[in-house]
Design a protein around this motif. Structure first.
Motif, mmCIF file in Angstrom:
data_model
loop_
_atom_site.group_PDB
_atom_site.id
_atom_site.type_symbol
_atom_site.label_atom_id
_atom_site.label_comp_id
_atom_site.label_asym_id
_atom_site.label_seq_id
_atom_site.Cartn_x
_atom_site.Cartn_y
_atom_site.Cartn_z
ATOM 1 N N ARG A 155 2.617 4.642 -0.870
ATOM 2 C CA ARG A 155 2.902 5.421 -2.262
ATOM 3 C C ARG A 155 4.110 4.255 -3.496
ATOM 4 O O ARG A 155 4.659 3.675 -2.144
ATOM 5 C CB ARG A 155 3.942 6.417 -1.511
ATOM 6 C CG ARG A 155 4.030 7.040 -2.665
ATOM 7 C CD ARG A 155 5.006 8.611 -2.101
ATOM 8 N NE ARG A 155 6.221 8.260 -1.604
ATOM 9 C CZ ARG A 155 6.655 8.267 -0.021
ATOM 10 N NH1 ARG A 155 5.489 8.906 0.953
ATOM 11 N NH2 ARG A 155 7.374 8.400 1.160
ATOM 12 N N LEU A 156 3.691 4.926 -3.601
ATOM 13 C CA LEU A 156 4.469 3.418 -4.985
ATOM 14 C C LEU A 156 5.607 4.406 -5.943
ATOM 15 O O LEU A 156 4.884 5.286 -6.237
ATOM 16 C CB LEU A 156 3.852 2.535 -5.972
ATOM 17 C CG LEU A 156 4.356 1.299 -7.175
ATOM 18 C CD1 LEU A 156 5.233 0.560 -5.416
ATOM 19 C CD2 LEU A 156 3.251 1.376 -7.517
ATOM 20 N N ALA A 157 6.804 4.416 -5.926
ATOM 21 C CA ALA A 157 7.344 4.783 -6.339
ATOM 22 C C ALA A 157 8.467 3.754 -7.145
ATOM 23 O O ALA A 157 9.093 3.114 -7.012
ATOM 24 C CB ALA A 157 8.610 6.280 -5.542
ATOM 25 N N SER A 161 0.198 7.569 -4.826
ATOM 26 C CA SER A 161 0.122 7.131 -3.691
ATOM 27 C C SER A 161 -1.541 7.311 -3.875
ATOM 28 O O SER A 161 -2.553 7.294 -5.189
ATOM 29 C CB SER A 161 -0.520 8.841 -3.161
ATOM 30 O OG SER A 161 1.078 9.077 -2.554
ATOM 31 N N PHE A 162 -2.290 5.943 -3.133
ATOM 32 C CA PHE A 162 -2.923 4.827 -3.269
ATOM 33 C C PHE A 162 -3.781 4.545 -1.989
ATOM 34 O O PHE A 162 -3.209 4.156 -1.276
ATOM 35 C CB PHE A 162 -2.931 4.275 -4.382
ATOM 36 C CG PHE A 162 -1.522 3.686 -4.047
ATOM 37 C CD1 PHE A 162 -1.317 2.135 -3.312
ATOM 38 C CD2 PHE A 162 -0.348 3.307 -4.573
ATOM 39 C CE1 PHE A 162 -1.469 1.026 -2.972
ATOM 40 C CE2 PHE A 162 0.553 3.012 -4.137
ATOM 41 C CZ PHE A 162 0.365 1.757 -2.978
ATOM 42 N N ARG A 221 10.260 1.195 -4.981
ATOM 43 C CA ARG A 221 9.608 1.328 -3.713
ATOM 44 C C ARG A 221 8.356 1.372 -3.374
ATOM 45 O O ARG A 221 7.027 2.135 -4.103
ATOM 46 C CB ARG A 221 10.565 2.229 -2.739
ATOM 47 C CG ARG A 221 10.489 2.163 -1.575
ATOM 48 C CD ARG A 221 11.969 2.460 -0.872
ATOM 49 N NE ARG A 221 12.809 1.925 -1.110
ATOM 50 C CZ ARG A 221 13.715 0.187 -0.652
ATOM 51 N NH1 ARG A 221 12.892 0.502 0.862
ATOM 52 N NH2 ARG A 221 13.987 0.685 -0.714
ATOM 53 N N ILE A 222 7.784 0.781 -2.502
ATOM 54 C CA ILE A 222 6.811 0.952 -1.989
ATOM 55 C C ILE A 222 6.608 0.923 -0.097
ATOM 56 O O ILE A 222 6.994 1.060 0.409
ATOM 57 C CB ILE A 222 5.489 -0.226 -1.596
ATOM 58 C CG1 ILE A 222 4.088 0.104 -1.346
ATOM 59 C CG2 ILE A 222 5.946 -1.770 -0.728
ATOM 60 C CD1 ILE A 222 2.831 -0.722 -1.395
ATOM 61 N N ALA A 223 6.200 2.251 -0.106
ATOM 62 C CA ALA A 223 5.783 3.302 1.423
ATOM 63 C C ALA A 223 5.173 3.516 2.365
ATOM 64 O O ALA A 223 4.052 3.487 1.047
ATOM 65 C CB ALA A 223 7.034 4.321 1.651
ATOM 66 N N THR A 224 4.855 3.580 3.399
ATOM 67 C CA THR A 224 3.465 4.474 3.797
ATOM 68 C C THR A 224 3.624 6.029 3.773
ATOM 69 O O THR A 224 4.583 6.366 3.868
ATOM 70 C CB THR A 224 2.686 4.162 5.249
ATOM 71 O OG1 THR A 224 4.497 4.034 5.911
ATOM 72 C CG2 THR A 224 2.303 2.586 5.250
#
Length: 220
Positions: free
Chosen positions: A127-129, A164-165, A136-139
């Motif tokens: 997820r990129l937000a 999400s990607f 922030r990038i997160a799983t």
């Protein structure tokens, strides 16, 4: 820094394998299409790579990404799926020793990909937000011991956004710009269910990653 036509051809040749279809059911999508406007494009319907100013051929054609053989069939019109207006922009700057945003972003996407693999997620969802001044990038799967979240240094513009990607797809896209030596890469987000656009305007390079739909209760 602008790159040469030869370098652009080298890029499309090297990276096409990550953006073309593996399925023999759609042979034309196994190839790179050399367009009448001098650009080259390839897509597997989930990702897309387009580079302008690649060639001077007088007629358009499609060449198999691995063998170089001519591929028959009508290549789809991909121009309609490349957003031109990018309301939310995350700009990665690579300027000598002063900033290494692209390199750092690639490192974080790699870790997100490994965390997704360890969690057993075969879709490699991350997820990129952008919220306020924070990128922030997160799983996505926070119920596993392999959670990952990290900030990304970047210039930002536009409203808050989240998408999400598939982390592997985004990593493949960013590596194109690394090999191009891009000094400025824009990651554009137009909506949670719209394509992510990675763009080097100076060198006419667009790499597109389609978003991944996840249930709202997982995304929360």
């Amino acid at each position: 820094m602008a790159i040469t036509q030869a370098k652009k051809l080298e890029l499309i040749t090297k990276h096409a394998k990550h953006f073309t279809s593996k399925s023999e059911a759609t042979p034309v999508l196994q190839g790179v299409h050399y367009c009448a406007d001098g650009s080259a494009v390839c897509t597997d319907r989930h990702t897309l790579l387009r580079i302008g100013g690649v060639h001077n051929f007088t007629e358009e054609f499609t060449s198999h990404a691995k063998t170089g053989a001519t591929v028959e069939g009508v290549f789809p019109d991909t121009s309609r799926i490349i957003p031109q207006e990018l309301p939310t922009q995350i700009t990665l700057i690579n300027a000598g020793l002063r900033r290494t945003d692209l390199k750092d972003a690639i490192a974080r996407v790699k870790v997100a990909l490994e965390a997704a693999k360890l969690s057993g997620d075969r879709s490699y969802v991350a997820r990129l937000a952008l919220v306020g001044s924070d990128v922030r990038i997160a799983t996505n799967n926070d119920d596993t011991p392999y959670r990952f979240s990290a900030g990304i240094n970047a210039d930002i513009y536009g409203p808050d956004a989240e998408v999400s990607f598939n982390a592997e797809y985004l990593l493949n896209a960013l590596n194109v710009f690394k090999d191009a030596g891009s000094n400025r890469v824009i990651i554009g987000i137009t909506g949670a269910m719209s394509p992510i656009v990675c763009r080097d305007e100076e060198n006419e390079i667009d790499a597109i990653v389609l978003p991944y739909r996840i249930p709202k209760e997982v995304a929360a």
